[in-house]
Structures are given as structure tokens and as C-alpha cells.
Motif scaffolding. Structure first.
Motif: not given
Length: 170
Positions: A126-144
């Protein structure tokens, strides 16, 4: 508040190795169940001399096999990411909540730590994929911004379909 926690002492050595919760009569699919679903081999893990390295190798294998992993705590954000990846609309990812509880049980910090210990393999995954998920989200411009728009869209769908406003007109 009563807290329900599975302890190693409660189950003794009923499985391969109670320390890792690999198998036990009362909890065989609740202990490290995500790892089991992903194909983790508990027998090999228990026998491994370097358990951390064994788990790292498993995660590396899953990284090669899985394109993306979504985190249930960030369900809406995961859906928006999926819509972006597959060019879907908000209608494609809209959903109605079912069996949602309005209250969350209190779980103490000590109990959370005991669960993490008992669910060690799942926790590391979980910790690995949670960190991976947030790295992907950080690269997604305008996703919020997209997330906010999706939540409004989904609430409108809920209002029309469930709350009785304009039933059947969605």
C-alpha cells in the motif's frame, strides 16, 4: 469504543507462520489479502532469508505487470485519472454510492500500528502504490480542477436519479 483487532497470540501457529498471517483458520483471507489477490507467495516469503528483499522483488514484478493502481481512499481522483487516461467523459465514470456509512469507527494510533504490524506485507505494498499514485497525480496538470468538476457532475446525477429531482431525465 471497542476495537476489534486480530492478534498473533489469538491465532497461535495455526498457519504457515502466524507472525506473517499467511494462513489461519479464522482469518485466512483477511490477513495481507491484497498481497494474496496480487499473487504473493507467502510460503516463499516465510522461507526467504531476506524478507524485505523478497517483498521488494515482488513489488518490482508488479510494477512491470500493472500500468496503474488506484487507491480506494482517493476513489474520485482515481476515476478522474482513469477518465483522462482512456478519454472517458464524466458520465462514463459517474456512480451512485451504496451502503455508505455516515460514521467512521474510532481506531486508536496504537491499534493502527498493531494492524500495520499484522498486515505488514499489505502495508508495504500500500505504501509503495500510494506514493506511486501521488507521483502520477503531481504530473497531471489541472486534475484537481477536473476532480471538482467531476464531483459537481456526480452530485447533480445523484440529485436527479436518487433525490427525486427530475427522475429519469439524467
Amino acid at each position: 469504543v471497542r476495537e476489534a483487532v486480530v492478534s498473533n497470540a489469538e491465532y497461535g501457529s495455526s498457519g504457515i507462520n502466524a507472525e506473517y498471517g499467511a494462513q489461519c483458520r479464522k482469518c485466512s483471507r483477511t490477513v495481507d489479502s491484497v498481497a494474496g489477490d496480487l499473487g504473493f507467495n507467502f510460503r516463499e516469503y516465510v522461507k526467504a532469508g531476506d524478507k524485505a528483499a523478497h517483498l521488494e522483488e515482488f513489488i518490482a514484478l508488479k510494477n512491470r505487470e500493472l500500468d496503474i493502481v488506484f487507491i480506494s481512499e482517493y476513489y474520485d481522483l482515481s476515476l478522474v485519472l482513469m477518465a483522462r487516461r482512456y478519454c472517458w467523459t464524466y458520465d462514463d465514470i459517474s456512480y451512485l454510492k451504496s451502503l455508505e456509512s455516515s460514521s467512521k469507527p474510532y481506531v486508536s494510533t496504537a491499534t493502527k500500528e498493531r494492524i500495520r504490524e499484522f498486515q505488514h506485507v499489505d502495508d508495504v505494498i500500500y505504501q509503495h502504490y500510494n506514493q506511486t499514485f501521488w507521483k502520477i497525480i503531481e504530473k497531471e496538470e489541472g486534475i484537481m480542477k477536473d476532480l471538482d468538476e467531476f464531483r459537481i457532475h456526480n452530485q447533480n446525477m445523484h440529485d436527479k436519479c436518487v433525490a427525486g429531482k427530475e427522475i429519469g431525465k439524467f
